[in-house]
Design an enzyme around this catalytic site. Structure first.
Site, PDB file in Angstrom:
ATOM      1  CB  THR A   1      -1.359   6.890   2.224  1.00  0.00           C
ATOM      2  OG1 THR A   1      -1.385   7.516   0.949  1.00  0.00           O
ATOM      3  CG2 THR A   1      -1.383   7.943   3.316  1.00  0.00           C
TER       4      THR A   1
ATOM      5  CG  ASP B   1      -1.578   2.156   6.744  1.00  0.00           C
ATOM      6  OD1 ASP B   1      -1.670   3.235   7.343  1.00  0.00           O
ATOM      7  OD2 ASP B   1      -1.880   2.027   5.548  1.00  0.00           O
TER       8      ASP B   1
ATOM      9  CG  ASP C   1      -1.699   1.241   1.404  1.00  0.00           C
ATOM     10  OD1 ASP C   1      -2.339   1.659   0.422  1.00  0.00           O
ATOM     11  OD2 ASP C   1      -1.670   1.826   2.501  1.00  0.00           O
TER      12      ASP C   1
END
Length: 720
Positions: A416, A614, A414
């Site tokens: 960000t 996250d 991922d």
């Protein structure tokens, strides 16, 4: 197929394989009750209930019942309950550990058995070793009766396997225990059962703990919200909201429904859904999703979906389903243990035929009956590795995840919060005036000092880092999603998007052309103007983590063949980051379910896939991957729970550590297999030759188990 149970509810089959069926119940309130009823159906072995997603999982014996019969019985129960609701039984305890952590007597019977056997072994140790008291070990002695009672569950499981024409480890364990008790070696039988029950209780605890965590996280939206009744806002529980209601959402509130904005404007943080770092400006006609936050503004939303029908709830159900159906990896220890069981049976029979000595045959049986060290070869190595990782801040949820992470050949990231920080920072100040950078930053800081927008906070942090003091403003007007106008002394300061400055009559054509390269790089650009002059452009970026580039390069050297960026961010931002870090593949502007599809397709192509993320938007992809790795500190709880490994320190280089640990653990486990197998085979040979007695056979289990433990303890040492 669906079974309707009258106007009050229905039962639907969501998934079915021989021996296991998953029901979906409506309304949710009926799930716990129907789960308790299902436990009474013939042939049912186990029932788990997850009221958060109205799911009932029934494990049954295919020889005694079928999925269709269970569906018919569930339909009849729902019909009867709808017609006579007062007959509904009261379930005093939840039907499964999904609702709360398992207690020894309710959710994990293996743990109760293990604790009881631990108590017996501790008593024997105190009396026999410390006290020097001789204890009877015959079949009718207290130890013999306890051993036979403890062996009963293993014997029942072995009998079920025998009825299915399967010879299993349980059958050999049961035979060895009964033979040991019959020959006056009850303590040997208890040792065998204690090791076996400990392994089973650990396995059951990890499984139920994971289910309980996922169930708790499913309830992600707010408890109450405001709906519009006439012209009045009325606070109601989210459960009372229906499609077509008008929900009013204010600054700071969490969105609890999926719907379309019909009035108002707001800045919405939808990073939990899309992964985008920037706040999104939503206005009439835009869609919003449950789980997002209104950071500024007020909007009215016409409800399309609520509760378990929202996009977020559907994603969470898919996460749970993925965790349910993930195929277990057959470990080397299990295969070797089964081989030792077969060899033990053959060796026992051949010894009896060759020597005509039941005593020698029994010694061989005792040596081979409990492949303790063989089973512990993997378990102790994995336990030591998991403990070493935990000290470093890497939480590994099970042995098979530790094993697989070192074999992966594809890693998906991922963006960000994973490869980059979540807080934007000023990447560059493009100066169109004669002022210095610090003076430009002072004007911007003075205008934004009371604004909580992430870009405003980035300006404030940069100014504070340069020890710049703001100038008090007299007027400060924020326009959501566009910019800010501030009056400082006699000067008017504007800071915002190109459209915002053009609406004020400023000419920014030349400035637009100057910032085009920055926009092409995927940076977020805003303009600073004083009175009627454009002074500067400020470009913002979410900086890559300091260790990101080195980690990506090291993964390539370690044997990873494909590195992918999988993000909901825009094309320009994603492509620029992928180029800077050396990621060959880039998938951008995608929603969570598409992330999961990308991972699933990679696995279907024969790859072993690690997904690193996250956020809530990463949860499905984390669950779909062979190994999901979550950033622990800043990550969403659901991502951490859906993942198999959590990096508590938020350090990407820990991915390299855990891959190295995986490979070292496998090496130690293989060494343990040689220790266990060689001593077992040697002991069996000694027993067949009459060199070893049954008592010595029992001691052999302890000796080679200590050798395995000593070798595994090397993993607790830091890597060289």
């Amino acid at each position: 197929m669906t079974a309707t149970g009258g106007p009050g509810g229905h039962v639907a089959v969501r998934h079915s394989v021989p021996g296991r069926i998953r029901f979906r119940v409506h309304p949710k309130a009926s799930a716990s009750w129907l789960g308790a009823v299902c436990q009474t159906f013939p042939g049912v072995r186990q029932v788990r209930v997850n009221p958060a997603c109205a799911a009932i999982i029934v494990v049954y014996e295919p020889r005694h019942t079928t999925a269709r019969r269970l569906l018919t019985a569930a339909r009849a129960a729902v019909v009867a309950e709808a017609q006579t609701p007062l007959l509904r039984p009261v379930a005093s305890t939840p039907a499964c550990g999904c609702l709360r952590p398992s207690s020894p007597s309710q959710g994990n019977p293996h743990l109760l058995r293990f604790l009881a056997l631990t108590g017996v072994m501790a008593f024997v140790f105190v009396r026999k070793v410390l006290g020097g008291v001789l204890l009877a070990e015959t079949a009718l002695s207290p130890l013999g009766l306890v051993a036979l009672l403890a062996a009963a569950p293993v014997a029942r499981e072995a009998l079920r396997h025998a009825q299915d024409k399967r010879f299993s480890l349980e059958g050999f364990l049961a035979a060895g225990c009964v033979a040991a008790v019959a020959s006056g070696q009850a303590l040997t039988a208890l040792e065998i059962l204690w090791v076996q029950s400990g392994a089973e209780s650990l396995k059951a605890w990890v499984s139920e703990r994971s289910r309980a965590s996922i169930s708790a996280i499913l309830d992600l939206t707010a408890k109450n919200t405001f709906i519009l009744v006439g012209d009045v806002e009325v606070e109601v529980p989210v459960s009372a909201v229906k499609p077509h209601d008008i929900v009013v959402l204010h600054t700071g509130e969490k969105i609890s429904v999926d719907g379309v904005v019909i009035a108002g404007t707001a800045l919405v943080d939808d990073a939990p859904i899309t992964g985008r770092a920037e706040l999104a400006t939503v206005t009439s006609g835009d869609r919003v999703f449950a789980g997002a936050y209104v950071r500024q503004g007020l909007i009215r939303v016409r409800v399309e979906s609520v509760g378990d029908r929202t996009y977020l709830a559907r994603i969470m159900r898919q996460v749970e389903d993925s965790l349910e159906t993930k195929a277990p990896i057959e470990s080397v220890a299990d295969s070797l243990a089964r081989t030792m069981v077969r060899l033990g049976g053959v060796a026992t029979v051949l010894t009896l035929i060759a020597t005509a000595s039941p005593w020698r045959a029994f010694t061989v049986l005792l040596v081979m009956a409990c492949p303790c060290a063989t089973v512990l070869s993997a378990q102790t190595a994995v336990s030591a590795a998991i403990a070493a990782a935990a000290k470093r801040g890497v939480l590994i949820k099970g042995g098979r995840y530790l094993e697989e992470v070192g074999k992966a050949d594809v890693v998906c990231f991922d963006k960000t919060g994973t490869l980059t920080s979540t807080q934007p920072r000023i990447e560059r100040i493009l100066n169109f005036s004669s002022l210095g950078e610090d003076e430009l930053l002072c004007w911007a800081y003075s205008a934004e000092m009371h604004n909580h927008h992430p870009l405003a906070q980035a300006i404030c942090h940069e100014a504070q880092a340069r020890a710049i003091d703001p100038i008090s403003h007299m007027v400060c007007d924020f326009t959501l999603g566009k910019g800010v106008r501030s009056v400082i002394g006699s000067d008017e300061i504007r800071l915002g998007s190109p459209g915002y400055l053009e609406e004020a009559g400023l000419d920014i054509q030349s400035a637009r052309a100057a910032v085009l390269p920055l926009v092409e790089r995927g940076l977020t650009v805003i303009f600073l103007a004083k009175n009627h002059e454009v002074l500067a452009a400020l470009a913002f970026a979410n900086e890559p983590r300091p260790e990101a580039a080195a980690t990506v390069a090291a993964l390539t050297r370690s044997g990873v063949t494909r590195l992918c960026l999988v993000t909901g961010d825009s094309e320009k931002t994603a492509v620029d980051l992928a180029r800077r870090l050396g990621l060959a593949e880039c998938h951008h502007s995608i929603l969570p379910d598409h992330k999961g599809e990308i991972v699933k397709n990679l696995r279907a192509g024969g790859h072993r896939v690690i997904m690193v993320g996250d956020g809530i938007n990463d949860a499905l992809a984390l669950a779909e991957a062979d190994i999901g790795i979550a950033m622990g500190v800043g990550g969403a709880d659901v991502a951490v729970e859906a993942a198999d490994i959590a990096l508590v320190r938020d350090d990407l280089s820990d991915i390299l550590y855990v891959r190295d640990l995986s490979q070292r653990t496998l090496r130690v486990a293989r060494q343990n297999f040689w220790i266990a197998t060689s001593t077992n085979l040697g002991g069996a040979l000694a027993g067949a030759l009459g060199v070893m007695s049954p008592v010595a056979a029992g001691l052999l289990h302890i000796v080679h188990t200590l050798g395995v433990l000593a070798n595994s303890s090397r993993l607790l040492l830091p890597p060289r």
